[in-house]
Design a protein around this motif. Sequence first.
Motif, PDB file in Angstrom:
ATOM      1  N   LEU A 229       0.820  -1.213   0.000  1.00 47.04           N
ATOM      2  CA  LEU A 229       0.000   0.000   0.000  1.00 47.04           C
ATOM      3  C   LEU A 229       0.853   1.262   0.000  1.00 47.04           C
ATOM      4  O   LEU A 229       0.576   2.216  -0.730  1.00 47.04           O
ATOM      5  CB  LEU A 229      -0.930  -0.010   1.214  1.00 47.04           C
ATOM      6  CG  LEU A 229      -1.977  -1.131   1.264  1.00 47.04           C
ATOM      7  CD1 LEU A 229      -2.830  -0.995   2.519  1.00 47.04           C
ATOM      8  CD2 LEU A 229      -2.851  -1.115   0.024  1.00 47.04           C
ATOM      9  N   ALA A 230       1.901   1.272   0.815  1.00 48.28           N
ATOM     10  CA  ALA A 230       2.745   2.461   0.919  1.00 48.28           C
ATOM     11  C   ALA A 230       3.522   2.723  -0.364  1.00 48.28           C
ATOM     12  O   ALA A 230       3.702   3.875  -0.777  1.00 48.28           O
ATOM     13  CB  ALA A 230       3.711   2.316   2.097  1.00 48.28           C
ATOM     14  N   SER A 231       3.986   1.670  -1.019  1.00 50.50           N
ATOM     15  CA  SER A 231       4.727   1.844  -2.264  1.00 50.50           C
ATOM     16  C   SER A 231       3.821   2.344  -3.383  1.00 50.50           C
ATOM     17  O   SER A 231       4.287   2.881  -4.381  1.00 50.50           O
ATOM     18  CB  SER A 231       5.395   0.536  -2.682  1.00 50.50           C
ATOM     19  OG  SER A 231       4.432  -0.456  -2.995  1.00 50.50           O
ATOM     20  N   GLY A 232       2.509   2.168  -3.209  1.00 54.70           N
ATOM     21  CA  GLY A 232       1.553   2.681  -4.180  1.00 54.70           C
ATOM     22  C   GLY A 232       1.191   4.138  -3.954  1.00 54.70           C
ATOM     23  O   GLY A 232       0.365   4.691  -4.687  1.00 54.70           O
ATOM     24  N   GLY A 233       1.792   4.744  -2.933  1.00 52.57           N
ATOM     25  CA  GLY A 233       1.595   6.176  -2.709  1.00 52.57           C
ATOM     26  C   GLY A 233       0.765   6.533  -1.501  1.00 52.57           C
ATOM     27  O   GLY A 233       0.613   7.723  -1.193  1.00 52.57           O
ATOM     28  N   MET A 234       0.228   5.554  -0.784  1.00 52.07           N
ATOM     29  CA  MET A 234      -0.588   5.866   0.382  1.00 52.07           C
ATOM     30  C   MET A 234       0.285   6.290   1.551  1.00 52.07           C
ATOM     31  O   MET A 234       1.359   5.731   1.778  1.00 52.07           O
ATOM     32  CB  MET A 234      -1.419   4.645   0.785  1.00 52.07           C
ATOM     33  CG  MET A 234      -2.504   4.270  -0.203  1.00 52.07           C
ATOM     34  SD  MET A 234      -3.521   2.875   0.367  1.00 52.07           S
ATOM     35  CE  MET A 234      -4.392   3.632   1.747  1.00 52.07           C
ATOM     36  N   THR A 235      -0.168   7.288   2.294  1.00 44.56           N
ATOM     37  CA  THR A 235       0.531   7.716   3.487  1.00 44.56           C
ATOM     38  C   THR A 235       0.149   6.801   4.649  1.00 44.56           C
ATOM     39  O   THR A 235      -0.809   6.020   4.566  1.00 44.56           O
ATOM     40  CB  THR A 235       0.163   9.154   3.865  1.00 44.56           C
ATOM     41  OG1 THR A 235      -1.237   9.206   4.217  1.00 44.56           O
ATOM     42  CG2 THR A 235       0.423  10.105   2.701  1.00 44.56           C
ATOM     43  N   LYS A 236       0.881   6.912   5.736  1.00 43.48           N
ATOM     44  CA  LYS A 236       0.560   6.098   6.909  1.00 43.48           C
ATOM     45  C   LYS A 236      -0.828   6.447   7.422  1.00 43.48           C
ATOM     46  O   LYS A 236      -1.601   5.554   7.795  1.00 43.48           O
ATOM     47  CB  LYS A 236       1.599   6.307   8.003  1.00 43.48           C
ATOM     48  CG  LYS A 236       1.330   5.470   9.248  1.00 43.48           C
ATOM     49  CD  LYS A 236       2.435   5.587  10.275  1.00 43.48           C
ATOM     50  CE  LYS A 236       2.165   4.668  11.464  1.00 43.48           C
ATOM     51  NZ  LYS A 236       3.255   4.697  12.455  1.00 43.48           N
ATOM     52  N   THR A 237      -1.160   7.717   7.432  1.00 41.12           N
ATOM     53  CA  THR A 237      -2.484   8.145   7.893  1.00 41.12           C
ATOM     54  C   THR A 237      -3.576   7.509   7.054  1.00 41.12           C
ATOM     55  O   THR A 237      -4.592   7.038   7.587  1.00 41.12           O
ATOM     56  CB  THR A 237      -2.604   9.675   7.826  1.00 41.12           C
ATOM     57  OG1 THR A 237      -1.614  10.266   8.679  1.00 41.12           O
ATOM     58  CG2 THR A 237      -3.988  10.132   8.268  1.00 41.12           C
ATOM     59  N   GLU A 238      -3.374   7.458   5.746  1.00 41.71           N
ATOM     60  CA  GLU A 238      -4.368   6.864   4.851  1.00 41.71           C
ATOM     61  C   GLU A 238      -4.479   5.355   5.065  1.00 41.71           C
ATOM     62  O   GLU A 238      -5.581   4.798   5.035  1.00 41.71           O
ATOM     63  CB  GLU A 238      -4.000   7.161   3.398  1.00 41.71           C
ATOM     64  CG  GLU A 238      -4.150   8.632   3.021  1.00 41.71           C
ATOM     65  CD  GLU A 238      -3.566   8.955   1.663  1.00 41.71           C
ATOM     66  OE1 GLU A 238      -3.972   9.993   1.075  1.00 41.71           O
ATOM     67  OE2 GLU A 238      -2.695   8.195   1.177  1.00 41.71           O
ATOM     68  N   ILE A 239      -3.356   4.698   5.284  1.00 46.21           N
ATOM     69  CA  ILE A 239      -3.378   3.255   5.514  1.00 46.21           C
ATOM     70  C   ILE A 239      -4.109   2.928   6.812  1.00 46.21           C
ATOM     71  O   ILE A 239      -4.961   2.036   6.863  1.00 46.21           O
ATOM     72  CB  ILE A 239      -1.944   2.687   5.544  1.00 46.21           C
ATOM     73  CG1 ILE A 239      -1.308   2.793   4.160  1.00 46.21           C
ATOM     74  CG2 ILE A 239      -1.951   1.232   6.004  1.00 46.21           C
ATOM     75  CD1 ILE A 239       0.156   2.408   4.127  1.00 46.21           C
ATOM     76  N   LEU A 240      -3.786   3.654   7.879  1.00 42.37           N
ATOM     77  CA  LEU A 240      -4.436   3.394   9.161  1.00 42.37           C
ATOM     78  C   LEU A 240      -5.930   3.717   9.103  1.00 42.37           C
ATOM     79  O   LEU A 240      -6.749   3.009   9.706  1.00 42.37           O
ATOM     80  CB  LEU A 240      -3.755   4.204  10.268  1.00 42.37           C
ATOM     81  CG  LEU A 240      -2.297   3.843  10.565  1.00 42.37           C
ATOM     82  CD1 LEU A 240      -1.764   4.666  11.730  1.00 42.37           C
ATOM     83  CD2 LEU A 240      -2.140   2.346  10.854  1.00 42.37           C
ATOM     84  N   LYS A 241      -6.284   4.760   8.372  1.00 42.91           N
ATOM     85  CA  LYS A 241      -7.707   5.089   8.202  1.00 42.91           C
ATOM     86  C   LYS A 241      -8.423   3.973   7.457  1.00 42.91           C
ATOM     87  O   LYS A 241      -9.565   3.615   7.791  1.00 42.91           O
ATOM     88  CB  LYS A 241      -7.859   6.407   7.452  1.00 42.91           C
ATOM     89  CG  LYS A 241      -9.312   6.846   7.284  1.00 42.91           C
ATOM     90  CD  LYS A 241      -9.411   8.181   6.557  1.00 42.91           C
ATOM     91  CE  LYS A 241     -10.871   8.599   6.383  1.00 42.91           C
ATOM     92  NZ  LYS A 241     -10.986   9.899   5.666  1.00 42.91           N
ATOM     93  N   GLN A 242      -7.771   3.410   6.446  1.00 43.20           N
ATOM     94  CA  GLN A 242      -8.368   2.315   5.690  1.00 43.20           C
ATOM     95  C   GLN A 242      -8.588   1.095   6.575  1.00 43.20           C
ATOM     96  O   GLN A 242      -9.621   0.437   6.500  1.00 43.20           O
ATOM     97  CB  GLN A 242      -7.469   1.953   4.514  1.00 43.20           C
ATOM     98  CG  GLN A 242      -8.031   0.862   3.610  1.00 43.20           C
ATOM     99  CD  GLN A 242      -7.290   0.757   2.297  1.00 43.20           C
ATOM    100  OE1 GLN A 242      -6.964   1.754   1.680  1.00 43.20           O
ATOM    101  NE2 GLN A 242      -7.012  -0.459   1.864  1.00 43.20           N
ATOM    102  N   ILE A 243      -7.608   0.804   7.434  1.00 39.96           N
ATOM    103  CA  ILE A 243      -7.755  -0.321   8.354  1.00 39.96           C
ATOM    104  C   ILE A 243      -8.897  -0.068   9.337  1.00 39.96           C
ATOM    105  O   ILE A 243      -9.720  -0.951   9.602  1.00 39.96           O
ATOM    106  CB  ILE A 243      -6.442  -0.569   9.120  1.00 39.96           C
ATOM    107  CG1 ILE A 243      -5.309  -0.914   8.149  1.00 39.96           C
ATOM    108  CG2 ILE A 243      -6.622  -1.690  10.137  1.00 39.96           C
ATOM    109  CD1 ILE A 243      -3.948  -0.982   8.811  1.00 39.96           C
ATOM    110  N   ASP A 244      -8.959   1.141   9.879  1.00 39.56           N
ATOM    111  CA  ASP A 244     -10.017   1.486  10.830  1.00 39.56           C
ATOM    112  C   ASP A 244     -11.391   1.406  10.171  1.00 39.56           C
ATOM    113  O   ASP A 244     -12.366   0.965  10.805  1.00 39.56           O
ATOM    114  CB  ASP A 244      -9.780   2.884  11.400  1.00 39.56           C
ATOM    115  CG  ASP A 244      -8.544   2.957  12.283  1.00 39.56           C
ATOM    116  OD1 ASP A 244      -8.048   1.890  12.703  1.00 39.56           O
ATOM    117  OD2 ASP A 244      -8.056   4.075  12.537  1.00 39.56           O
TER     118      ASP A 244
END
Length: 205
Positions: A181-196
Amino acid sequence: LPKISSNGGGGFEIEEEQFAQVYQHSRMEPTNQSGFGTMTVEETMRLLNQTTPLFDKVMRILEQQKDDHKIDVALIMYYRSLVTFDFMEGFVDLITAFEALYSDSNADLTYKIALRASVFTETDPIKRRTIFDYFRKEVYTARSALVHGKDVSLAFTSKYHLHQSALRPIMKKSLIRYIELASGGMTKTEILKQIDNMALGFKNN
């Protein structure tokens, strides 16, 4: 300790075969041409070719978003847990790796790590609940006892050795999915929001 299944069914759960085929640093058996514990040039090149795609993605993350992701911390701590002979140290290293990936503040840290690790690595509700309860009731209880000096067990078969065995597959899945996900351009905030959002039952775009 829970039995952590390595077989997935889609979504955030990742098949173990996928690790072996693309990213996993597998232990290669010596051939007739290579001595015990060594690899031939061909074996070395094959292993490097398997590793390169993941390495490129990690470097892309570090170069593009240095201050956002803590993937370097998570990878280093995961590696330390694999090579150390100290079970307690390896256990703490793994906890540090989980916190590097899944924490965004110190508030409700235990709950956040338990919830996000379970949702991100499994799709089956029962497996998610097992991991969630394991982190809340056992992992962080053991961590608290250790860091506060309440437990200094040095037994070879101590619970820290068992915790390492249970946590490593979860950390491996976490790293692979996070790097994708991160290598595709997502920030940590975006990844954690997606998980939540997944935890709350919302579908992500």
